[in-house]
Design a protein around this motif. Structure first.
Motif, PDB file in Angstrom:
ATOM      1  N   LEU A 158       0.840  -1.205   0.000  1.00  0.00           N
ATOM      2  CA  LEU A 158       0.000   0.000   0.000  1.00  0.00           C
ATOM      3  C   LEU A 158       0.872   1.252   0.000  1.00  0.00           C
ATOM      4  CD1 LEU A 158      -2.909  -0.931   2.470  1.00  0.00           C
ATOM      5  CD2 LEU A 158      -2.910  -0.976  -0.031  1.00  0.00           C
ATOM      6  N   SER A 165      -2.535   3.459   5.591  1.00  0.00           N
ATOM      7  CA  SER A 165      -3.196   2.409   6.370  1.00  0.00           C
ATOM      8  C   SER A 165      -2.728   2.578   7.813  1.00  0.00           C
ATOM      9  CB  SER A 165      -2.821   1.017   5.848  1.00  0.00           C
ATOM     10  OG  SER A 165      -1.424   0.832   5.923  1.00  0.00           O
ATOM     11  N   THR A 188      -7.657  -0.109   6.746  1.00  0.00           N
ATOM     12  CA  THR A 188      -7.646   0.730   5.541  1.00  0.00           C
ATOM     13  C   THR A 188      -8.979   1.467   5.532  1.00  0.00           C
ATOM     14  OG1 THR A 188      -8.381  -1.212   4.285  1.00  0.00           O
ATOM     15  CG2 THR A 188      -6.042  -0.683   4.213  1.00  0.00           C
TER      16      THR A 188
END
Ligand SMILES: Cc1cc2nc3c(=O)[nH]c(=O)nc-3n(C[C@H](O)[C@H](O)[C@H](O)COP(=O)(O)OP(=O)(O)OC[C@H]3O[C@@H](n4cnc5c(N)ncnc54)[C@H](O)[C@@H]3O)c2cc1C
Length: 448
Positions: A158, A165, A188
């Motif tokens: 990510l 996150s 998330t």
């Protein structure tokens, strides 16, 4: 040349009653199609894809007649019987940790978010409450060392995508879920959790002011004559020049993509309503959603609202080349669901499951959707690869736009996807897929 299509598998109910559906008030009686009608547009299938297609058509072609048919009650199909995660980020369940190449995942995320904002507009238009449509994010929950590693890999991925996150330690996980089963979690923030059946039913009800929806009305055949499709149902017909097929894996029942679509049943259980004392013993937040760190682990939802406080457990995959599953297939999931529930919630050892059910996913081996004009005037928005809440919504919107000549930057991308790759012949496909699913579930270990 007239073209005719006979549809197989028209009595294709799903096993068990979905808890999401059962805890809602009884819907109004269905309006079954009982005469011969004409329309400008026909949408077949009233799940995420079909409703999104109908909504988009309604926005683009306000003065045209749109009809939607479903063989079941709206909300009884897979779209009303899932875990209710409308996921914005990459979530490829055929991988170990949901991800692929960064560039492709960035694009997939843009597409998913486009679908989520479309759904959010509809939720606003139709007045959905937070219980039905909640932009609260999702936690990837890890219960083992390997799950923890998957979460860390996912977090790194990510970061490479430029996405935020939040790492949650075991104590934070207990504060949220009430369970000390989890070692860590990755929150998330942009996933939306839905009450699946309420969302689908509410969406259809909102649309029904402007379009004709006929439930319990299976399409049994289609015939192309004089520039239009005549679609036959048991008691009537709809003749329309343009038809959008949003039936996910049932595309195969319409004779398309034979031996190229994988049909997998996935099972869920929902507890009875927890008593006040049980809610207190459990602790945690009133509602939350945890997807497994390992794709073959358990998804868990804690819900509260209509139907009181309840917990949903989802795991157990089952390949079915025939698209069929029975009540006895549910029994195979019972042991797994009970064990997964007791592992996480030993403080609720006297709480039984009230509802148990299964539903279909449609996947292609190479992870591609089926989209575009598959016959003259017949458009497909199918094969959502297990992520129908976001991908089905997008495919439905795009199919409506493509069929009505409206431009969208994602259409080209969908049209450029390759065809689903062929499956091995039977019985090898079933043997291979079953062995693969069993092995992955075994590997998921404590994540299950
Ligand atoms: C237990 C479980 C958990 C899941 N969890 C998630 C999740 O958290 N997030 C997620 O994104 N996805 C999840 N999924 C997958 C998701 O539910 C599907 O991908 C999604 O429902 C596909 O949407 P769709 O609109 O394409 O198809 P469907 O929901 O299958 O809708 C197709 C409709 O077409 C109708 N139809 C079929 N044939 C005919 C015919 N001949 N005539 C008329 N109508 C017909 C069917 O009755 C059905 O209502 C889960 C699935 C299950 C079973």
């Amino acid at each position: 040349m007239p073209k005719s299509i006979n549809v197989s598998n028209i009595r294709h109910g799903n096993p068990g009653v979905s808890g999401w559906y059962a805890i809602l008030p009884e819907p109004k009686p269905p309006v079954v199609l009982e005469n011969d009608i004409t329309a400008d547009w026909l949408v077949i299938g009233g799940g995420f894809a079909g409703l999104a297609a109908a909504q988009r058509l309604q926005q683009l072609r306000q003065n045209e007649r749109i009809v939607l048919l479903d063989s079941l009650r709206i909300g009884e199909g897979s779209s009303g019987r899932n875990s209710g995660f409308m996921i914005d980020l990459p979530h490829d369940i055929s991988t170990d940790n949901y991800v692929g190449a960064v560039e492709r995942d960035v694009l997939q995320t843009q597409k998913n978010r486009y679908a989520l904002s479309f759904a959010a507009e509809a939720a606003e238009e139709y007045g959905f409450s937070k219980e039905v449509f909640n932009p609260c994010g999702k936690i990837n929950a890890a219960a083992s060392e390997s799950g923890d590693i998957h979460n860390r890999e996912y977090m790194e991925h990510l970061k490479a995508m430029g996405e935020d996150s939040t790492w949650l330690d075991a104590e934070e996980m207990k504060r949220i879920t009430g369970s000390d089963y989890y070692l860590s979690g990755l929150l998330t923030p942009k996933t939306i959790t839905i009450q699946s059946a309420a969302y689908i039913r509410g969406f259809a009800e909102g649309l029904s002011g402007n379009i004709d929806i006929h439930e319990n009305t299976p399409v049994v055949s289609l015939e192309r004559t004089d520039g239009a499709w005549k679609t036959i149902t048991p008691k009537g017909s709809v003749t329309a020049p343009k038809v959008i097929l949003s039936v996910n894996g049932h595309l195969q029942s319409f004779g398309f993509l034979k031996r190229r679509l994988m049909h997998i049943f996935l099972y869920a259980s929902m507890t009875r309503e927890l008593t006040e004392n049980e809610v207190h013993k459990l602790g945690g937040e009133p509602s939350w959603g945890a997807a497994p760190a390992n794709p073959f682990g358990s998804s868990v939802r804690k819900i509260c609202g209509v139907g009181g406080h309840r917990i949903l457990m989802r795991n157990k995959f089952h390949f079915s080349a025939s698209l069929e599953a029975s009540e006895s297939d549910i029994q195979r999931a019972v042991v797994d669901h009970n064990r997964s529930f007791q592992r996480r919630f030993p403080m609720l050892k006297d709480v039984e499951m009230e509802y148990r059910w299964g539903g279909r996913l449609c996947l292609s081996r190479n992870g591609v959707p089926v989209f575009g004009e598959i016959e003259n005037g017949l458009f497909a928005a199918c094969c959502q690869n297990g992520l129908g809440a976001s991908k089905g919504t997008l495919a439905g919107m795009l199919a409506a736009e493509y069929a009505s000549g409206h431009d969208n930057r994602f259409i080209e991308d969908y049209l450029n996807e390759s065809q689903p790759t062929k499956l091995p012949p039977e019985p090898f496909a079933t043997i291979g897929a079953t062995a693969y699913l069993n092995w992955q579930e075994w590997r998921a270990g404590m994540e299950k």
